[in-house]
Design an enzyme around this catalytic site. Structure first.
Site, PDB file in Angstrom:
ATOM      1  N   ASP A  16       0.872  -1.180   0.000  1.00  0.00           N
ATOM      2  CA  ASP A  16       0.000   0.000   0.000  1.00  0.00           C
ATOM      3  C   ASP A  16       0.903   1.221   0.000  1.00  0.00           C
ATOM      4  O   ASP A  16       2.120   1.112   0.202  1.00  0.00           O
ATOM      5  CB  ASP A  16      -0.888  -0.019   1.262  1.00  0.00           C
ATOM      6  CG  ASP A  16      -1.790   1.203   1.363  1.00  0.00           C
ATOM      7  OD1 ASP A  16      -2.360   1.617   0.334  1.00  0.00           O
ATOM      8  OD2 ASP A  16      -1.940   1.759   2.470  1.00  0.00           O
ATOM      9  N   SER A  17       0.299   2.389  -0.162  1.00  0.00           N
ATOM     10  CA  SER A  17       1.067   3.628  -0.087  1.00  0.00           C
ATOM     11  C   SER A  17       1.570   3.882   1.340  1.00  0.00           C
ATOM     12  O   SER A  17       2.500   4.631   1.545  1.00  0.00           O
ATOM     13  CB  SER A  17       0.184   4.791  -0.512  1.00  0.00           C
ATOM     14  OG  SER A  17      -0.944   4.850   0.341  1.00  0.00           O
ATOM     15  N   CYS A  79      -4.277  -1.422  -2.005  1.00  0.00           N
ATOM     16  CA  CYS A  79      -4.475   0.013  -2.172  1.00  0.00           C
ATOM     17  C   CYS A  79      -5.349   0.192  -3.399  1.00  0.00           C
ATOM     18  O   CYS A  79      -5.040  -0.348  -4.469  1.00  0.00           O
ATOM     19  CB  CYS A  79      -3.114   0.677  -2.379  1.00  0.00           C
ATOM     20  SG  CYS A  79      -3.194   2.403  -2.884  1.00  0.00           S
ATOM     21  N   ASN A  80      -6.446   0.921  -3.245  1.00  0.00           N
ATOM     22  CA  ASN A  80      -7.352   1.115  -4.378  1.00  0.00           C
ATOM     23  C   ASN A  80      -6.734   1.992  -5.453  1.00  0.00           C
ATOM     24  O   ASN A  80      -6.936   1.760  -6.645  1.00  0.00           O
ATOM     25  CB  ASN A  80      -8.654   1.756  -3.897  1.00  0.00           C
ATOM     26  CG  ASN A  80      -9.528   0.777  -3.161  1.00  0.00           C
ATOM     27  OD1 ASN A  80     -10.405   0.164  -3.748  1.00  0.00           O
ATOM     28  ND2 ASN A  80      -9.294   0.615  -1.871  1.00  0.00           N
ATOM     29  N   GLU A 159      -4.058   8.482   8.647  1.00  0.00           N
ATOM     30  CA  GLU A 159      -2.630   8.150   8.768  1.00  0.00           C
ATOM     31  C   GLU A 159      -2.008   8.913   9.946  1.00  0.00           C
ATOM     32  O   GLU A 159      -1.136   8.418  10.638  1.00  0.00           O
ATOM     33  CB  GLU A 159      -1.932   8.506   7.450  1.00  0.00           C
ATOM     34  CG  GLU A 159      -0.546   7.979   7.295  1.00  0.00           C
ATOM     35  CD  GLU A 159      -0.477   6.613   6.594  1.00  0.00           C
ATOM     36  OE1 GLU A 159       0.567   6.003   6.687  1.00  0.00           O
ATOM     37  OE2 GLU A 159      -1.465   6.161   5.982  1.00  0.00           O
ATOM     38  N   CYS A 191     -11.093   2.757  -0.230  1.00  0.00           N
ATOM     39  CA  CYS A 191      -9.718   3.108   0.130  1.00  0.00           C
ATOM     40  C   CYS A 191      -9.396   2.263   1.360  1.00  0.00           C
ATOM     41  O   CYS A 191     -10.221   2.161   2.282  1.00  0.00           O
ATOM     42  CB  CYS A 191      -9.624   4.587   0.472  1.00  0.00           C
ATOM     43  SG  CYS A 191      -8.023   5.062   1.168  1.00  0.00           S
ATOM     44  N   HIS A 193      -7.586   2.694   3.765  1.00  0.00           N
ATOM     45  CA  HIS A 193      -7.445   3.403   5.038  1.00  0.00           C
ATOM     46  C   HIS A 193      -8.793   3.505   5.773  1.00  0.00           C
ATOM     47  O   HIS A 193      -8.833   3.655   6.990  1.00  0.00           O
ATOM     48  CB  HIS A 193      -6.936   4.831   4.815  1.00  0.00           C
ATOM     49  CG  HIS A 193      -5.463   4.919   4.574  1.00  0.00           C
ATOM     50  ND1 HIS A 193      -4.864   4.418   3.449  1.00  0.00           N
ATOM     51  CD2 HIS A 193      -4.473   5.462   5.322  1.00  0.00           C
ATOM     52  CE1 HIS A 193      -3.559   4.658   3.510  1.00  0.00           C
ATOM     53  NE2 HIS A 193      -3.295   5.284   4.644  1.00  0.00           N
TER      54      HIS A 193
HETATM   55  N1  DGL Z   1      -4.912   3.268   0.899  1.00  0.00           N
HETATM   56  C1  DGL Z   1      -4.888   3.912  -0.383  1.00  0.00           C
HETATM   57  C2  DGL Z   1      -6.055   3.454  -1.247  1.00  0.00           C
HETATM   58  O1  DGL Z   1      -6.698   2.443  -0.955  1.00  0.00           O
HETATM   59  C3  DGL Z   1      -4.907   5.399  -0.437  1.00  0.00           C
HETATM   60  C4  DGL Z   1      -4.108   6.250   0.417  1.00  0.00           C
HETATM   61  C5  DGL Z   1      -3.299   7.235  -0.367  1.00  0.00           C
HETATM   62  O2  DGL Z   1      -3.826   8.193  -0.957  1.00  0.00           O
HETATM   63  O3  DGL Z   1      -2.106   7.007  -0.400  1.00  0.00           O
HETATM   64  O4  DGL Z   1      -6.350   4.083  -2.241  1.00  0.00           O
END
Ligand code: DGL
Length: 271
Positions: A16-17, A79-80, A159, A191, A193
């Site tokens: 993920d990011s 991560c989406n 975060e 997302c 998160h």
């Molecule tokens: N967790 C990431 C997602 O599912 C997004 C977070 C980010 O913008 O880095 O898209």
């Protein structure tokens, strides 16, 4: 000496990011306790949601190469934003050398199977810009109405540990109080998160809207795919590994909330 592992006893790579993907890692670990996980959080480049698709593809390729070098049998794009920008590129580039799972398709299947008529989707700018959810849902459920909204403040807010409080409540209200969400029957948290604020969102809608996220649906998808490929592990010999590309002070505390228990972090430079 290079260690040769039986295919089924190789690891599952997850990236993920940042730490949002730990919600997916946690769900996978609960469903598949025998699997060894290697997690990579690209905290140096967070947030992905504000990046171009090209930049996200570049990061995803580098991370996938790293995970492949760690003997992964499968890579879960937790991560989406990366799933929507990079999944097809990764499939093409690695050409069957490793199994890839994205987090979009299992969530789309969940919503289509339940046949909702009015569906809200909240996600990063990158995911919403790609139109991936709207297109995939409308393709399978033509009669449905899909309302999509980019909610870029949510991932950095989570975060940084700002949830279950006044700040998160006011941000949630500002985004979800919009008219377009007045008559939805389901909301997709697109997302990884967002599971951390799922309860707050359910409360915002007085529990009248089904709020779906990509944790359990992805974990079950992973299980089914490994089963089908005959790649389920029969036991793991070492602890899961967690890597970040840049250490952030809030990471360790928040990571615990995302994963449900303390984890040891290793900083690694793969660039
Ligand atoms: N967790 C990431 C997602 O599912 C997004 C977070 C980010 O913008 O880095 O898209």
């Amino acid at each position: 000496m290079i260690q040769h592992l039986d295919a089924q006893n190789k690891s599952i790579g997850i990236f993920d990011s940042g730490i949002g993907g730990l919600t997916v890692a946690n769900a996978i670990q609960n469903v598949l306790p025998n699997e060894h996980l290697i997690y990579f959080g690209d905290t140096a480049h967070l947030p992905y949601g504000d990046k171009s698709a090209d930049a996200i593809r570049f990061y995803a390729l580098k991370i996938s190469k790293f995970l492949l070098e760690q003997q992964c049998k499968m890579i879960v794009i937790a991560c989406n934003s990366a799933s929507s920008a990079a999944y097809n590129t990764l499939l093409e580039f690695f050409d069957g050398n490793v199994l890839f799972v994205n987090v979009v398709d299992p969530l789309v299947s969940a919503v289509v199977d339940r046949g909702y008529s009015e569906i809200g989707v909240i996600a990063t700018k990158a995911t919403i810009r790609s139109n991936i959810y709207r297109d995939k849902i409308k393709h399978k459920l033509q009669s449905s109405k899909v309302h999509s909204l980019a909610t870029p403040l949510l991932a950095p807010m989570i975060e940084e540990g700002f949830f279950r409080g006044e700040i998160s409540q006011s941000v949630i209200e500002t985004y979800l109080g919009q008219d377009q969400f007045k008559s939805i029957d389901a909301l997709l948290l697109a997302c990884t998160h967002y599971p951390l604020i799922k309860k707050e969102i359910q409360e915002f809608f007085n529990h009248k809207v089904q709020v779906l996220d990509s944790t359990d649906v992805v974990a079950n998808f992973v299980k089914n795919m490994l089963e089908k490929e005959g790649l389920l592990s029969n036991g793991k010999e070492k602890e899961n590994e967690f890597y970040v590309s840049d250490y952030t002070s809030s990471f360790e505390d928040t990571a615990k909330m995302f994963y449900g228990k303390s984890i040891e972090l290793n900083t690694i430079n793969i660039w």
